[in-house]
Design a protein around this motif. Structure first.
Motif, PDB file in Angstrom:
ATOM      1  N   ALA A  74      41.915  17.954  75.476  1.00  0.00           N
ATOM      2  CA  ALA A  74      43.103  18.306  76.542  1.00  0.00           C
ATOM      3  C   ALA A  74      41.622  18.543  77.567  1.00  0.00           C
ATOM      4  O   ALA A  74      41.823  18.355  79.146  1.00  0.00           O
ATOM      5  CB  ALA A  74      43.985  19.863  76.477  1.00  0.00           C
ATOM      6  N   LEU A  75      40.404  19.125  77.821  1.00  0.00           N
ATOM      7  CA  LEU A  75      39.858  19.510  78.906  1.00  0.00           C
ATOM      8  C   LEU A  75      39.205  18.158  79.541  1.00  0.00           C
ATOM      9  O   LEU A  75      39.496  17.750  80.011  1.00  0.00           O
ATOM     10  CB  LEU A  75      38.193  20.004  78.252  1.00  0.00           C
ATOM     11  CG  LEU A  75      38.481  21.578  77.830  1.00  0.00           C
ATOM     12  CD1 LEU A  75      37.339  21.808  76.978  1.00  0.00           C
ATOM     13  CD2 LEU A  75      38.820  22.246  79.213  1.00  0.00           C
ATOM     14  N   GLN A  76      39.233  17.073  78.374  1.00  0.00           N
ATOM     15  CA  GLN A  76      38.854  15.646  78.990  1.00  0.00           C
ATOM     16  C   GLN A  76      39.956  14.450  80.183  1.00  0.00           C
ATOM     17  O   GLN A  76      39.690  14.470  80.745  1.00  0.00           O
ATOM     18  CB  GLN A  76      38.920  15.171  77.963  1.00  0.00           C
ATOM     19  CG  GLN A  76      37.996  14.806  76.369  1.00  0.00           C
ATOM     20  CD  GLN A  76      36.649  15.706  76.865  1.00  0.00           C
ATOM     21  OE1 GLN A  76      35.571  15.458  77.282  1.00  0.00           O
ATOM     22  NE2 GLN A  76      36.334  16.643  76.420  1.00  0.00           N
ATOM     23  N   ALA A  77      40.964  15.923  80.051  1.00  0.00           N
ATOM     24  CA  ALA A  77      42.913  15.239  80.402  1.00  0.00           C
ATOM     25  C   ALA A  77      42.188  15.590  82.287  1.00  0.00           C
ATOM     26  O   ALA A  77      43.167  15.882  83.079  1.00  0.00           O
ATOM     27  CB  ALA A  77      44.035  14.980  79.641  1.00  0.00           C
ATOM     28  N   VAL A  78      42.175  17.563  81.747  1.00  0.00           N
ATOM     29  CA  VAL A  78      41.706  18.358  83.084  1.00  0.00           C
ATOM     30  C   VAL A  78      41.369  18.561  84.305  1.00  0.00           C
ATOM     31  O   VAL A  78      40.894  18.775  84.945  1.00  0.00           O
ATOM     32  CB  VAL A  78      43.093  19.597  82.481  1.00  0.00           C
ATOM     33  CG1 VAL A  78      44.392  19.317  81.853  1.00  0.00           C
ATOM     34  CG2 VAL A  78      42.315  20.658  81.479  1.00  0.00           C
ATOM     35  N   ALA A  79      39.406  18.246  82.745  1.00  0.00           N
ATOM     36  CA  ALA A  79      38.381  18.914  83.969  1.00  0.00           C
ATOM     37  C   ALA A  79      38.123  17.679  85.649  1.00  0.00           C
ATOM     38  O   ALA A  79      38.538  16.783  85.358  1.00  0.00           O
ATOM     39  CB  ALA A  79      37.834  18.322  82.362  1.00  0.00           C
ATOM     40  N   GLY A 133      29.661  11.599  79.953  1.00  0.00           N
ATOM     41  CA  GLY A 133      31.525  11.469  80.362  1.00  0.00           C
ATOM     42  C   GLY A 133      32.222  12.670  79.683  1.00  0.00           C
ATOM     43  O   GLY A 133      33.475  12.754  79.862  1.00  0.00           O
ATOM     44  N   ARG A 134      31.668  13.494  78.700  1.00  0.00           N
ATOM     45  CA  ARG A 134      31.905  14.431  77.724  1.00  0.00           C
ATOM     46  C   ARG A 134      32.466  15.600  78.052  1.00  0.00           C
ATOM     47  O   ARG A 134      31.494  16.085  77.999  1.00  0.00           O
ATOM     48  CB  ARG A 134      31.992  14.161  75.828  1.00  0.00           C
ATOM     49  CG  ARG A 134      32.520  14.441  75.199  1.00  0.00           C
ATOM     50  CD  ARG A 134      33.966  14.190  74.841  1.00  0.00           C
ATOM     51  NE  ARG A 134      34.045  14.734  73.525  1.00  0.00           N
ATOM     52  CZ  ARG A 134      34.084  15.002  72.513  1.00  0.00           C
ATOM     53  NH1 ARG A 134      33.278  13.749  72.193  1.00  0.00           N
ATOM     54  NH2 ARG A 134      34.227  15.582  71.446  1.00  0.00           N
ATOM     55  N   TRP A 135      33.429  16.472  78.406  1.00  0.00           N
ATOM     56  CA  TRP A 135      33.109  17.610  78.460  1.00  0.00           C
ATOM     57  C   TRP A 135      33.489  18.648  77.048  1.00  0.00           C
ATOM     58  O   TRP A 135      34.081  18.152  76.180  1.00  0.00           O
ATOM     59  CB  TRP A 135      34.303  18.159  79.521  1.00  0.00           C
ATOM     60  CG  TRP A 135      34.663  17.209  80.940  1.00  0.00           C
ATOM     61  CD1 TRP A 135      35.304  15.975  80.700  1.00  0.00           C
ATOM     62  CD2 TRP A 135      34.140  17.424  81.841  1.00  0.00           C
ATOM     63  NE1 TRP A 135      35.284  15.682  81.971  1.00  0.00           N
ATOM     64  CE2 TRP A 135      34.288  16.750  82.586  1.00  0.00           C
ATOM     65  CE3 TRP A 135      33.549  18.845  81.780  1.00  0.00           C
ATOM     66  CZ2 TRP A 135      34.091  16.804  84.367  1.00  0.00           C
ATOM     67  CZ3 TRP A 135      32.836  18.490  83.597  1.00  0.00           C
ATOM     68  CH2 TRP A 135      33.533  17.586  84.465  1.00  0.00           C
ATOM     69  N   PHE A 136      32.481  19.715  77.145  1.00  0.00           N
ATOM     70  CA  PHE A 136      32.632  20.778  76.171  1.00  0.00           C
ATOM     71  C   PHE A 136      33.351  22.107  76.328  1.00  0.00           C
ATOM     72  O   PHE A 136      32.547  22.972  77.583  1.00  0.00           O
ATOM     73  CB  PHE A 136      32.145  20.770  75.390  1.00  0.00           C
ATOM     74  CG  PHE A 136      30.299  21.544  75.240  1.00  0.00           C
ATOM     75  CD1 PHE A 136      29.842  22.050  75.159  1.00  0.00           C
ATOM     76  CD2 PHE A 136      29.273  20.381  76.302  1.00  0.00           C
ATOM     77  CE1 PHE A 136      28.806  23.002  75.830  1.00  0.00           C
ATOM     78  CE2 PHE A 136      28.305  21.081  76.289  1.00  0.00           C
ATOM     79  CZ  PHE A 136      28.099  22.037  76.225  1.00  0.00           C
ATOM     80  N   GLY A 137      33.803  23.265  76.058  1.00  0.00           N
ATOM     81  CA  GLY A 137      34.161  24.409  76.987  1.00  0.00           C
ATOM     82  C   GLY A 137      33.329  25.402  75.780  1.00  0.00           C
ATOM     83  O   GLY A 137      33.000  26.777  76.136  1.00  0.00           O
ATOM     84  N   SER A 138      32.424  24.963  75.097  1.00  0.00           N
ATOM     85  CA  SER A 138      32.309  25.968  73.645  1.00  0.00           C
ATOM     86  C   SER A 138      30.830  25.800  73.194  1.00  0.00           C
ATOM     87  O   SER A 138      29.733  26.448  74.326  1.00  0.00           O
ATOM     88  CB  SER A 138      33.172  26.731  72.517  1.00  0.00           C
ATOM     89  OG  SER A 138      33.155  25.348  71.702  1.00  0.00           O
ATOM     90  N   VAL A 139      30.236  25.448  72.413  1.00  0.00           N
ATOM     91  CA  VAL A 139      29.321  25.668  71.648  1.00  0.00           C
ATOM     92  C   VAL A 139      28.769  23.586  71.536  1.00  0.00           C
ATOM     93  O   VAL A 139      29.142  22.765  70.756  1.00  0.00           O
ATOM     94  CB  VAL A 139      28.418  26.320  70.611  1.00  0.00           C
ATOM     95  CG1 VAL A 139      27.152  25.776  70.482  1.00  0.00           C
ATOM     96  CG2 VAL A 139      28.933  27.972  71.406  1.00  0.00           C
ATOM     97  N   LEU A 140      27.658  23.245  71.650  1.00  0.00           N
ATOM     98  CA  LEU A 140      26.901  21.759  71.569  1.00  0.00           C
ATOM     99  C   LEU A 140      25.847  22.657  70.228  1.00  0.00           C
ATOM    100  O   LEU A 140      25.013  23.160  70.586  1.00  0.00           O
ATOM    101  CB  LEU A 140      26.077  21.198  72.766  1.00  0.00           C
ATOM    102  CG  LEU A 140      25.535  19.656  72.313  1.00  0.00           C
ATOM    103  CD1 LEU A 140      25.133  19.279  73.210  1.00  0.00           C
ATOM    104  CD2 LEU A 140      24.411  19.969  71.176  1.00  0.00           C
ATOM    105  N   ALA A 272      29.763  19.046  69.656  1.00  0.00           N
ATOM    106  CA  ALA A 272      30.463  19.674  70.777  1.00  0.00           C
ATOM    107  C   ALA A 272      32.087  20.556  70.536  1.00  0.00           C
ATOM    108  O   ALA A 272      32.989  19.532  69.969  1.00  0.00           O
ATOM    109  CB  ALA A 272      30.202  18.869  71.964  1.00  0.00           C
ATOM    110  N   ASP A 273      32.142  21.192  70.853  1.00  0.00           N
ATOM    111  CA  ASP A 273      33.439  22.000  70.040  1.00  0.00           C
ATOM    112  C   ASP A 273      34.018  21.737  68.796  1.00  0.00           C
ATOM    113  O   ASP A 273      35.127  21.118  68.913  1.00  0.00           O
ATOM    114  CB  ASP A 273      34.662  21.558  71.030  1.00  0.00           C
ATOM    115  CG  ASP A 273      34.239  22.058  72.486  1.00  0.00           C
ATOM    116  OD1 ASP A 273      34.069  23.348  72.492  1.00  0.00           O
ATOM    117  OD2 ASP A 273      35.214  21.592  73.986  1.00  0.00           O
ATOM    118  N   GLY A 274      32.890  21.525  67.914  1.00  0.00           N
ATOM    119  CA  GLY A 274      32.781  21.210  66.373  1.00  0.00           C
ATOM    120  C   GLY A 274      33.488  20.120  66.351  1.00  0.00           C
ATOM    121  O   GLY A 274      34.053  19.046  65.580  1.00  0.00           O
ATOM    122  N   GLU A 275      33.338  18.611  67.520  1.00  0.00           N
ATOM    123  CA  GLU A 275      33.931  17.469  67.229  1.00  0.00           C
ATOM    124  C   GLU A 275      32.341  16.759  68.277  1.00  0.00           C
ATOM    125  O   GLU A 275      32.001  16.572  68.809  1.00  0.00           O
ATOM    126  CB  GLU A 275      34.546  16.972  68.135  1.00  0.00           C
ATOM    127  CG  GLU A 275      36.068  17.167  68.401  1.00  0.00           C
ATOM    128  CD  GLU A 275      36.682  16.808  66.853  1.00  0.00           C
ATOM    129  OE1 GLU A 275      36.388  16.091  66.722  1.00  0.00           O
ATOM    130  OE2 GLU A 275      37.487  18.391  65.927  1.00  0.00           O
TER     131      GLU A 275
END
Length: 302
Positions: A74-79, A133-140, A272-275
């Protein structure tokens, strides 16, 4: 703000909790007077494109229903768009929701938080990390923990958490330091033998492991936790302390706080964020105030 909001649903999240959780969350939001539509894609890419279409169409909020992977998608869509993000956290780890103080595995309660935030204008504008171009919210994550993920993703048996427990045991058996080159901010690259390096926009990953315990979502910086070369015995002794964040006081652990970091290491994948993000080298940067998350009232500062 439009009265229509979009539920972004992962039907497989939390062993099926994603699809089930969408119903009580949607009910609460409709009872609060919002029109609710649901987005479920055939694949992650399809789902993301549908979410982006909803954002472009002016949806009042995008509400991720699932775990950290769904929130990350979802962050990839709204950030950077101005569209607020709601979170109905029903996954396994839920580290992003936990850091924000949102309800965990309680979809109706999460729906009420979102409805009240939309009505009253509550929310919290937070930073995000970005790699390309990839966003993350928690940890890489990189190093030992990313190798555990790599191995677990290759395994076909057993299912669930036990798969990653076995993957961790296998990686412990072959534990070896990783030769990193790390560039902190504008400084020169330094070479270090490390067990793992984690880059935190937020403090935790893996369901509450506070690997970057001091990381804050609103300081415009990333916390870089470097766990140096250590033995299996040391790692096993220190590892349980990650849940309280007290591992940061161990002599093998160093923490740096920077706006940008580049990690290089052979044969290491970044997650990042487990992905999975892809193989190192990767450069992560902090992007201040990148997204507004629908939360309860944020206490005023002193």
């Amino acid at each position: 703000m439009t009265g229509e909001i979009t539920l972004f649903v992962n039907p497989a999240a939390g062993r099926g909790r994603g699809a089930r959780a969408a119903r009580p969350a949607a009910r609460v939001l409709r009872e609060a007077g919002f029109a609710v539509r649901t987005v479920v894609g055939a694949t992650a890419g399809d789902a993301l494109e549908r979410a982006r279409e909803a954002v472009r169409g002016g949806t009042g909020a995008l509400v991720a229903v699932g775990g950290d992977g769904m929130v990350s998608l979802a962050l990839q869509a709204v950030a950077g768009t101005g569209t607020p993000l709601g979170v109905v956290a029903v996954g396994t780890g839920n580290d992003i929701a936990r850091t924000l103080g949102l309800p965990l595995r309680a979809p109706a309660a999460a729906g009420r938080v979102i409805a009240e935030a939309l009505r009253a204008g509550h929310g919290r504008t937070v930073d995000l990390g970005r790699v390309g171009g990839r966003w993350f919210g928690s940890v890489l994550a990189s190093g030992f923990d990313s190798r555990v993920n790599d191995r677990g993703n290759r395994m076909r048996w057993p299912a669930g958490r036990l798969r990653y427990d076995l993957a961790m045991l296998a990686e412990l058996a072959s534990l070896r330091p990783v030769p990193y080159r790390i560039a902190l901010g504008d400084g020169p690259a330094r070479e270090v033998e490390a067990t793992l390096v984690a880059v935190g926009n937020g403090p935790s990953y893996g369901g509450g492991m506070r690997i970057c315990s001091g990381a804050r979502l609103d300081d415009g910086l990333l916390d870089v936790t470097v766990v140096g070369e250590c033995s299996r015995t040391t790692l096993l002794r220190v590892f349980p302390r990650v849940y309280s964040g007290t591992h940061l006081g161990h002599p093998a652990v160093a923490v740096h706080r920077v706006a940008r970091v580049t990690l290089e290491a052979p044969g290491v994948t970044g997650y990042a964020d487990g992905e999975p993000l892809g193989p190192l080298p990767l450069t992560a940067e902090a992007v201040p105030r990148a997204v507004r998350v629908l939360t309860g009232p944020v206490p005023a500062g002193p």
